[in-house]
Structures are given as C-alpha cells and as structure tokens.
Write a protein that holds these residues in place. Structure first.
Motif, PDB file in Angstrom:
ATOM      1  N   TYR A 191      33.574  40.005  31.417  1.00 40.82           N
ATOM      2  CA  TYR A 191      33.979  41.199  31.721  1.00 40.82           C
ATOM      3  C   TYR A 191      33.825  42.424  30.661  1.00 40.82           C
ATOM      4  O   TYR A 191      34.056  42.013  29.393  1.00 40.82           O
ATOM      5  CB  TYR A 191      35.380  41.451  32.501  1.00 40.82           C
ATOM      6  N   ALA A 236      42.824  44.162  27.537  1.00 40.46           N
ATOM      7  CA  ALA A 236      43.306  43.327  28.607  1.00 40.46           C
ATOM      8  C   ALA A 236      43.073  43.913  30.020  1.00 40.46           C
ATOM      9  O   ALA A 236      43.091  43.170  30.954  1.00 40.46           O
ATOM     10  CB  ALA A 236      44.696  42.762  28.494  1.00 40.46           C
ATOM     11  N   LEU A 290      40.529  45.018  32.666  1.00 37.67           N
ATOM     12  CA  LEU A 290      39.332  44.371  32.833  1.00 37.67           C
ATOM     13  C   LEU A 290      38.284  45.369  33.481  1.00 37.67           C
ATOM     14  O   LEU A 290      38.990  46.155  34.426  1.00 37.67           O
ATOM     15  CB  LEU A 290      39.289  43.370  33.798  1.00 37.67           C
ATOM     16  N   THR A 339      38.124  35.738  31.225  1.00 31.52           N
ATOM     17  CA  THR A 339      39.193  35.156  31.921  1.00 31.52           C
ATOM     18  C   THR A 339      38.794  33.844  32.347  1.00 31.52           C
ATOM     19  O   THR A 339      37.590  33.584  32.584  1.00 31.52           O
ATOM     20  CB  THR A 339      39.197  35.924  33.268  1.00 31.52           C
ATOM     21  N   THR A 387      40.358  30.775  34.636  1.00 37.60           N
ATOM     22  CA  THR A 387      41.081  30.504  35.605  1.00 37.60           C
ATOM     23  C   THR A 387      41.135  28.966  36.090  1.00 37.60           C
ATOM     24  O   THR A 387      39.876  28.560  36.371  1.00 37.60           O
ATOM     25  CB  THR A 387      40.991  31.139  37.068  1.00 37.60           C
ATOM     26  N   THR A 423      45.506  32.376  35.849  1.00 32.99           N
ATOM     27  CA  THR A 423      44.353  33.087  35.263  1.00 32.99           C
ATOM     28  C   THR A 423      45.123  33.639  33.760  1.00 32.99           C
ATOM     29  O   THR A 423      46.220  34.102  33.814  1.00 32.99           O
ATOM     30  CB  THR A 423      43.973  34.096  35.826  1.00 32.99           C
ATOM     31  N   ILE A 454      43.620  35.797  30.119  1.00 31.76           N
ATOM     32  CA  ILE A 454      42.764  36.696  29.923  1.00 31.76           C
ATOM     33  C   ILE A 454      42.637  36.655  28.338  1.00 31.76           C
ATOM     34  O   ILE A 454      43.575  36.860  27.506  1.00 31.76           O
ATOM     35  CB  ILE A 454      43.094  38.347  30.222  1.00 31.76           C
TER      36      ILE A 454
END
Length: 735
Positions: free
Chosen positions: A409, A414, A416, A489, A491, A521, A523
């Motif tokens: 991203y 943090a 996004l 990220t 996940t 998830t 970040i």
C-alpha cells in the motif's frame, strides 16, 4: 387481447395467454412486464417503453416487433417460445437490461436494425446465451461505461479492453470521432468516446494524419495511450502501438482512459461511454495460444465465467488454470489481479481485496491473460455466459489450503492508502518444492508499483509450497516504487495450527517484525528513500521458525563485499550480539541458493563487533554473500545480501543497475577487443532488447533505449564477450 387506436399504458404486470394483436395505436409497457404467451400479431400498432419495462414473447408462431419512434426502449426482452419461432425487429431498439433466449426454439432476427445495449454507472446490458439463433445483427452498439473518477480525488487509468463487434476500426470503436489535432477544440459529444494519443508526436497535424489525437502538452517523448502485448516487447509504446485506422487484429488492447474526448490535459479525468458498433460476435470463438502468456478478449456482449472457459473441451490441455485480469481501481494507474486454482476447490486471488469468485466474471468489453500449457487453440462458447458446476479434484490432498497474503500500500505510517499490488504464498502438501510447480502463477509487470515472490529466478504472484518448515524463506522483492512512504500488510489464513511463526525481515533497516499466525493481519510501514538500498530487490523476506522464536539478540548494521586483486573481501558490523556463538559466511551464484564458505567465532559483545573474511576463489560472474548468525539456543538470523560481479580476467561493470532514464553505461576496461553481444530478457525469458557493441581500448559504452521500448520491470542482461565468456546482470528499469 387487441389494441385499437389511442395510447394505452400497461397497468403493472400483465399476462396475455392468447395472441396480442396490435391493430393500431400504441401500448406502452412502462415499468411493468408484458408476458405475451401467445405471441404478437400486428396491423399498424406499436409497442413503446421507457427502459424500465420488460417484454416476454411466447407462443408457437413468428412475430414482428415495431416500436414507437423515440420510445423504442426496453429493460429486458425474453424469447420463450414453445415451438420454433422467429421474432423479427422492424425498428430500432435500446436494451438497458438483457436479451434472453430460453431455448433452442427462440430465434431473433435483428433485421439490420440498430440494436443498442446500454451501459452506465448502474449496469451494462448484455445478450444472454444464444440457445436458438441471432441473425442479421450487423448494426449493434455495445456500450462500455468507464468511470475515471475511481477515488474521491479521481484519476485516470489503463484498461485492458476488447471489442465485441466486428467491422469497425479501433478509432471508430473507442474514440468515436476523427482524430483531433488540437483537442479539446471542436469536441461537442461529451461523455462519449475518449482521446487516443500516439507515440512521440510533437505536432498535432502529423499525429491526426496517422489517426491519433493530440493536445498541448504532448511531445516527442510522450508514449502512446494504446498498446498491444507481445512476447518480445510486452506493452512497449515504441514497438507496440497499433494503427487506430485499422480494424483490430489483436484480442485485446491496453487503453489509457482519461475520460471523454473533452479531457485533454495531463491531470483532468471524468467518465465516458465507449460505443463500438458493428456485427455482434456470437457462437463458438477460437483463439490460438502460442506464447507463454496470451491476451484473450471476451468476445461477447455479455459477461463470461473464466472457470467455465477453462473447462471447455480440451482447453485444459492448452492453458493452465491461471488467469490474470487488469483492475483499474488498483495501483497508481491499474494493476493485475491473478486468479489461480488451488488444486482443491477454489481460486485464490492476489492484487486486491474481494472474492476471487467475483473476479472470475469477465465483463463485456474486457480482456484477460491466459498462461500456455501447450501450443494450441482454446474455445470460448455461448454456454460460458453462465456459471458451471464445481470443478473436480485432480490429486489426493488435504482439504485445507493455508496461505500468507502480502499486500503493498501507499501509506502514511500505519494508515493505509492506495492498494498497489499483492502476492500470495499458499501451503498444502499437494504442492511440490519444484521451481516449476503447476499451481504457481507468474508475476505480470504493472506499469507502476509491483510486489512479488521469487523462487529459482521465477517471479510469482502466487507461490505454492508444501507446509512450511523451520527456516523456509519467502523472498519478497518489489520494484517501481516512488520515493515516499509505503506499508506491507501480511495476513495469515489457516496457519495457526502448524506450531510455526513467521518473521518479516527488513534488510535495509535491520528490523524484524513477527507475523501473527492466528488468521490476523499485521502492518509494517516502511519508506523508499533516495538511497538505492531502500529499493533493493532483496530488502524483504519472511522466515519461518518454531513458535517459540523471538527477535534475535544480534543486529547486523552493515555488510559489504569488495573486489581486491581477484579476491573478494567480505566485511560486516554487528550491534548487540549477546548470546551469538558464531557467524557463517554464505555464498551464492544466483542470490537464492547459498552454501557456507567460512565460519568465524562471535565476539559475543553487547556493543557488537567487526568481522572480515576473504573469498580466495570467487565465481566468474555474480557473487552473492550473506552472513548467518547462530546463537546458543540454536536460533539463526541472516544479514542482508552483498553482491560483487567478478571476471577472472577483468570485471565488466554495469552502471547503474537501477535505470530511471532509459540508459546505462557498460564499462569494458581491460576486456579483449572485439564484438560484445548484449541481450536483455524479461523474467519470462523473452528477449526485449539486443545490441552488438565493439570494444577497442576498454571503452565505456552508453546504451540507450528508445523511449518506451522497454517497460518498467526487472530484467536479466547477458553480455557475451569477445573471448566467449558470458556475464549476467540483474537490472531494474523504471520508466
């Protein structure tokens, strides 16, 4: 039921069991549904509609369709005859919903009349599976609504498009007007068509004569807004810009849509409707698949299902069960989503959020990529307009596929922002450790930001592996990023029962972050700076470890490797190395497969230490070095990677290895005189550039690509010397 004179409105939904006789006057279907089970006869009457009404025709006899001028509009037209019959159109007709054929009894003769399938922000009309016949559909407009206001701030984007009619030039289909040498002057049809600009035109008159629009601000270094794909050049503007004055000879094209034809600046945007008009494509369509990756256009004025396409006849022997679609809402100007069969019961998707099942539906006017399994032809059939049953299982396997989804991203800390790209690592004992695993999916280069996984030199959007073991590593290269803040990220899905954890390692900052394996998830914010190391392909990796794994006490602060008199000196610095037993120096020729060449005892000091070893026998070509730390509990960690290129006589140098201005320098100092053959190949092994240079006195040679000839991406440069030696280099090209 007989209509006699006057103007009648349909009061809601009406079923006429007998024949509907339009003797005279007009029957307006309005917002209701007229179900004429017995069919229609006509003397002088008309039907009418406003785009919300529906008409169903049944019976056993053929019928004419006449609509009142200016009111020839329906939502849906359904043919549902109980015996073979033909419905013939005698006026224009506009459809906002769909045209349906219930069975083989249903035949629709468009009769050369103008049939329009509308498209807007609320939906696109389509022709369903033609189970009977559709004849004389030679004047059909298949609209495609495109909104360039994709975000709250709006933007333009590339679109991978096809044309579902024949008989028109590219220009007529998508521009909808003659080439304009000074856009937007003279443009009056707003919200229709789009500007199509050519490659390298600085003069509007010359551009228009060749079939391309032009506006102030375009110049000799401007790349085209329409491209086709081939194996040799990918989407390169200089070589792969089609003539818009010709009928299309490719399955699909990449078209940069700014908005309608009034959008003639470098920043404006808006929505538009493309209106290709011609003979509607229908019936079984055959598409040759000769290259490793082939663009295939949806041939129909209808959505199709990609899984149904794969299951057609022998298609599965010609193409792999992988598809790539282009999503204009992702990245800076669009990005690929890969759809790959997991070998069990469903598809996985990378490159964005949402359900893979949804993206298996390809819209009217959309194209996509397939991957070749063997050279041959595939077919797309009318039945692919519908969803098929679930596919069968190919090999015995566990019923659960676990995965790590990694997404890139644009971000502020943090928080996004724009989703740019993504990659997926999936795990099941079905999958092999082979670098050519059947269920892998290759990475397609976006025009802007890219994220990938890599195995044995293959860049992948989906990497399929057996369940992870300790120290299994995912290498996560990225390229095409700007100097700005980003975030990854990660996940996890179905990995929490494996007694494993995963550590994301950032070689630029020497920071580690633990990945949550409980289907959650994490970040990781990061920045790309002016320091080339911040955009290194080797910056990120994910290392598997036992669940008790914690952040190691060692911190590598620097690793460097330099060539000295045909030997390579490797040095590194550490901080906070308490508990470390020793360091292994590992070496590789390809940056992926390492072997130990030396071990040094650690100082085991809280302030760290300084270390150095000498490689007495470098490889000819690439020499990758990394340091592995081993601590008292058996835990390990790795440094970033250092690279030295070495020739047993003298070294060829390439400067820079990250190319931003379409040129680089090759230094042949100390090399023998003669011809040197340069070959640039993409990650699929396809040659995109070649050149022969002659070395006389150890010269430096400037290699310059034509603007747009080589698109953004990672490439391998092979230099074959006059003495028969070959040296290989990895280049990152940013346009």
């Amino acid at each position: 039921m007989t209509i006699l004179d006057g103007y009648s409105y349909l009061g809601g939904n009406i079923t006429v069991n007998g024949i509907l006789d339009l003797t005279s006057g007009t029957l307006n279907i309005s917002s209701g549904t007229l179900n004429a089970i017995g069919g229609i006869t006509r003397t002088a009457g008309f039907l009418a509609g406003d785009g919300t009404g529906n008409l169903t025709l049944g019976g056993t006899t053929s019928e004419p369709l006449y609509f009142e001028t200016g009111q020839e509009i329906l939502n849906t037209l359904t043919l549902n005859h109980s015996a073979p019959a033909t419905t013939t159109l005698f006026t224009d007709l506009v459809i906002y919903g769909n045209v349906n054929f219930a069975s083989a009894n249903d035949n629709f003769n468009v009769n050369g009349q103008h049939l329009t399938l509308k498209s807007s922000g609320s939906g696109t009309a389509y022709v369903g599976e033609i189970k009977g016949s559709l004849t004389n559909a030679s004047n059909v407009t298949v609209e495609r609504y495109i909104d360039s206001s994709l975000t709250s701030t709006g933007r333009r984007a590339w679109r991978l498009l096809s044309i579902p009619v024949t008989g028109q030039t590219i220009r007529n289909a998508w521009a909808g007007a003659a080439a304009n040498p000074s856009a937007p002057n003279g443009e009056t049809n707003y919200n229709i068509g789009t500007l199509i600009t050519g490659h390298g035109y600085s003069d509007g008159t010359l551009a228009a004569a060749a079939g391309y629009d032009w506006f102030t601000g375009l110049g000799a270094n401007t790349t085209s807004s329409i491209r086709y794909y081939d194996a040799a050049h990918a989407w390169a503007s200089a070589t792969n810009t089609p003539s818009t004055l010709s009928v299309p000879d490719k399955q699909g094209y990449m078209l940069y849509v700014r908005g309608d034809r009034s959008v003639a600046t470098a920043t404006d945007y808006g929505y538009t409707v493309l209106q290709p008009t011609g003979t509607l494509k229908q019936g079984t369509q055959t598409i040759p698949v000769n290259d490793a990756y082939t663009v295939v256009g949806n041939p129909y004025a209808s959505p199709i299902n990609l899984n149904a396409v794969y299951l057609n006849g022998s298609n599965g022997a010609v193409i792999k069960r992988n598809f790539w679609i282009w999503d204009a809402t992702q990245g800076t100007s669009g990005a690929y989503r890969s759809l790959t069969w997991n070998g069990i019961d469903s598809y996985n998707m990378t490159g964005g959020s949402g359900s893979a099942a949804d993206y298996l539906t390809v819209n009217s006017g959309q194209a996509f990529f397939v991957e070749k399994s063997s050279t041959g032809n595939i077919t797309i059939q009318e039945s692919n307009k519908t969803t098929t049953t679930a596919p069968t299982v190919f090999r015995p396997m566990g019923s659960t596929v676990s995965n790590l989804s990694i997404k890139l991203y644009q971000a502020t800390g943090a928080t996004l922002g724009l989703l740019c790209d993504g990659a997926l690592a999936r795990y099941n004992d079905l999958y092999n450790v082979s670098p050519w695993e059947t269920y892998d999916a290759a990475k397609m280069n976006n025009f802007n930001e890219n994220l990938s996984l890599v195995r044995e030199g293959r860049y992948l959007s989906v990497e399929s592996r057996p369940y992870p073991k300790q120290n299994d590593t995912l290498f996560v290269p990225f390229w095409g990023l700007k100097v700005r803040d980003y975030a990854l990220t990660i996940t996890s899905n179905n990995l929490d029962g494996l007694n494993q954890t995963a550590i994301l390692y950032d070689a630029f900052t020497n920071v580690t972050k633990q990945v949550d394996m409980t289907s959650a998830t994490v970040i990781y914010p990061f920045s790309v700076t002016s320091d080339p190391a911040s955009s290194s392909l080797n910056r990120f990796k994910v290392i598997m470890a036992p669940a008790a794994f914690g952040v190691l006490p060692v911190k590598f602060t620097k690793i460097a490797a330099q060539l000295y008199d045909k030997k390579i000196q490797v040095a590194w610095l550490t901080a906070n190395e308490l508990g470390v037993t020793n360091y292994d120096v590992e070496k590789s020729a390809d940056g992926l497969h390492f072997s130990k060449i030396s071990t040094l005892k650690a100082n085991n000091a809280s302030v760290g230490g300084s270390y150095q070893v000498t490689d007495e026998q470098p490889f000819t070509g690439n020499n990758f070095y990394r340091i592995r730390s081993n601590d008292e509990s058996g835990k390990t960690d790795y440094s970033s990677t250092a690279l030295v290129q070495f020739n047993s006589k003298h070294v060829i140098h390439i400067m820079p290895s990250i190319i931003t201005n379409q040129q680089f320098t090759i230094s042949l100092k100390g090399q023998p005189a003669g011809n040197y053959n340069l070959s640039l190949t993409n990650l699929s092994g396809q040659q995109v550039y070649k050149k022969t240079i002659y070395n006389t006195n150890g010269d430096d040679h400037l290699i310059a690509f034509q603007k747009g000839a080589v698109s953004t991406g990672v490439y391998n440069l092979s230099v074959a010397g006059a003495d028969g030696s070959i040296q290989n280099f990895r280049l990152l090209i940013k346009n």
